[in-house]
Design a protein around this motif. Sequence first.
Motif, PDB file in Angstrom:
ATOM      1  N   MET A 130      -0.332   1.015  -4.103  1.00 56.68           N
ATOM      2  CA  MET A 130      -0.008   1.625  -5.483  1.00 56.68           C
ATOM      3  C   MET A 130      -0.994   1.702  -6.493  1.00 56.68           C
ATOM      4  N   GLY A 137       0.991   6.525  -7.729  1.00 61.95           N
ATOM      5  CA  GLY A 137       2.083   7.875  -8.002  1.00 61.95           C
ATOM      6  C   GLY A 137       2.673   8.613  -6.829  1.00 61.95           C
ATOM      7  N   VAL A 138       2.039   8.146  -5.484  1.00 58.64           N
ATOM      8  CA  VAL A 138       2.428   8.685  -4.181  1.00 58.64           C
ATOM      9  C   VAL A 138       3.858   8.001  -4.117  1.00 58.64           C
ATOM     10  N   GLU A 139       4.808   8.963  -3.812  1.00 62.17           N
ATOM     11  CA  GLU A 139       6.231   8.314  -3.862  1.00 62.17           C
ATOM     12  C   GLU A 139       6.574   7.425  -2.630  1.00 62.17           C
ATOM     13  N   TRP A 140       6.291   7.954  -1.355  1.00 58.45           N
ATOM     14  CA  TRP A 140       6.729   7.193  -0.356  1.00 58.45           C
ATOM     15  C   TRP A 140       6.164   5.909  -0.403  1.00 58.45           C
ATOM     16  N   GLN A 142       5.752   3.816  -2.860  1.00 62.04           N
ATOM     17  CA  GLN A 142       6.759   3.226  -3.766  1.00 62.04           C
ATOM     18  C   GLN A 142       8.325   3.029  -3.123  1.00 62.04           C
ATOM     19  N   GLU A 143       8.526   3.867  -2.552  1.00 58.74           N
ATOM     20  CA  GLU A 143       9.810   3.864  -1.475  1.00 58.74           C
ATOM     21  C   GLU A 143       9.835   2.891  -0.647  1.00 58.74           C
ATOM     22  N   GLU A 146       9.816  -0.602  -2.347  1.00 60.77           N
ATOM     23  CA  GLU A 146      11.288  -1.014  -2.545  1.00 60.77           C
ATOM     24  C   GLU A 146      12.120  -1.166  -1.364  1.00 60.77           C
TER      25      GLU A 146
END
Lengths: 192, 181
Positions: A130, A137-140, A142-143, A146
């Motif tokens: 990240m 900013g790449v979503e997966w 961050q997902e 989390e």
Amino acid sequence: MNAKLETRDAGEAGIRIIPVWDPLVRLIHWSLVTTIVLNGFITDPERKLHEYVGYAALALVILRLVWGLVGPRHARFSAFPPNPIAAMRHIRDTLSRRSSLHLSHNPLGALMVYNIWGTVLLLCATGIMMGTIRFFGVEWVQEVHEAAFTWLMISVGLHLLGVFAETWMSGVPLVRAMVDGRKRVPAGREAE
Amino acid sequence: MNETGKPGPKTKRRAIALAGLIVANVLCTSFFAMDVITDFESLGTDEAFHLTVEAGAAVVLVVGTSFMILELRRILQRNASMEIGIRAARGEMQAVIDKYFAEWRLSDAERDVALLLLKGLDNETIASIRGTATGTVRAQCAGIYAKAGVDGRSQLMSVFMEELLSEPLGALRDGAAAEAA
């Protein structure tokens, strides 16, 4: 024969005190606990401090993995190989109250240990990603980060449950062993 | 007890201090590594010199820490082998005691009493441990002394002290090595 039994049990009510966890294992354990608490609940994920603590956690796990290769007997991977079949057997034996004592991690605990290390490594990897331009900013990413944290919290909960259950069933105070390094094995129990 | 080789508080403190240093070093290394990565991200190869120095520092730290890890392993291993040695010596002493007790044909009760005598307990304490009258213990003691051919507690002790002192120290150590192997 009689005389022999007498001396064996001579300690405090026959409890054998066996040094198990070396100082490095204990220090790494509690340091890792600190980093998880800090980054999970205290530091701001947007701030530099969160990154520093994350790198510290990464370093701790890597150090533990190295120690698992070169460390003393009970700290080595060979003392607690990942073995789901043995883990199932341990659950069954524990429920029927005839489980044997393990000086290192018990087979179920061993799985949890590898699980927690793996999850922390995943958290570190996605966390570092990240911070890079490529994955910023790449979503997966961050997902995954989390989801890994949620899984880590579940794992910690199960780990604590396991520790207290094993302490209760085996009579060996495990938390104390991780503090002062010594397992207090009740009289008449064989340990492997 | 320390002369017999039991790892004393000093070696324990040493091991703890070394473990603390290793963890501190590893944390420092991770900060250097992090700095190298973030700098590389923002500066690219423009600051090659700066990056090289930082990466070099990280490598030096890793090498130093590796040596400390090996040193800690050495300390812990030595401690463990000393523990084994002591346990072996203790087992050896137990065997000597068993041998004499068997030779003297002590009864089970007499063995218990004799062992407590060797541990330095007085008749009243032995009586309370065994749940018997002091008179019984006194009678058992007399039986033990008669069978052992000694005329009292200190002579009984000296039978075993003699055994410990006359034995060449090497014999105990060999026993320890055999058990360790």
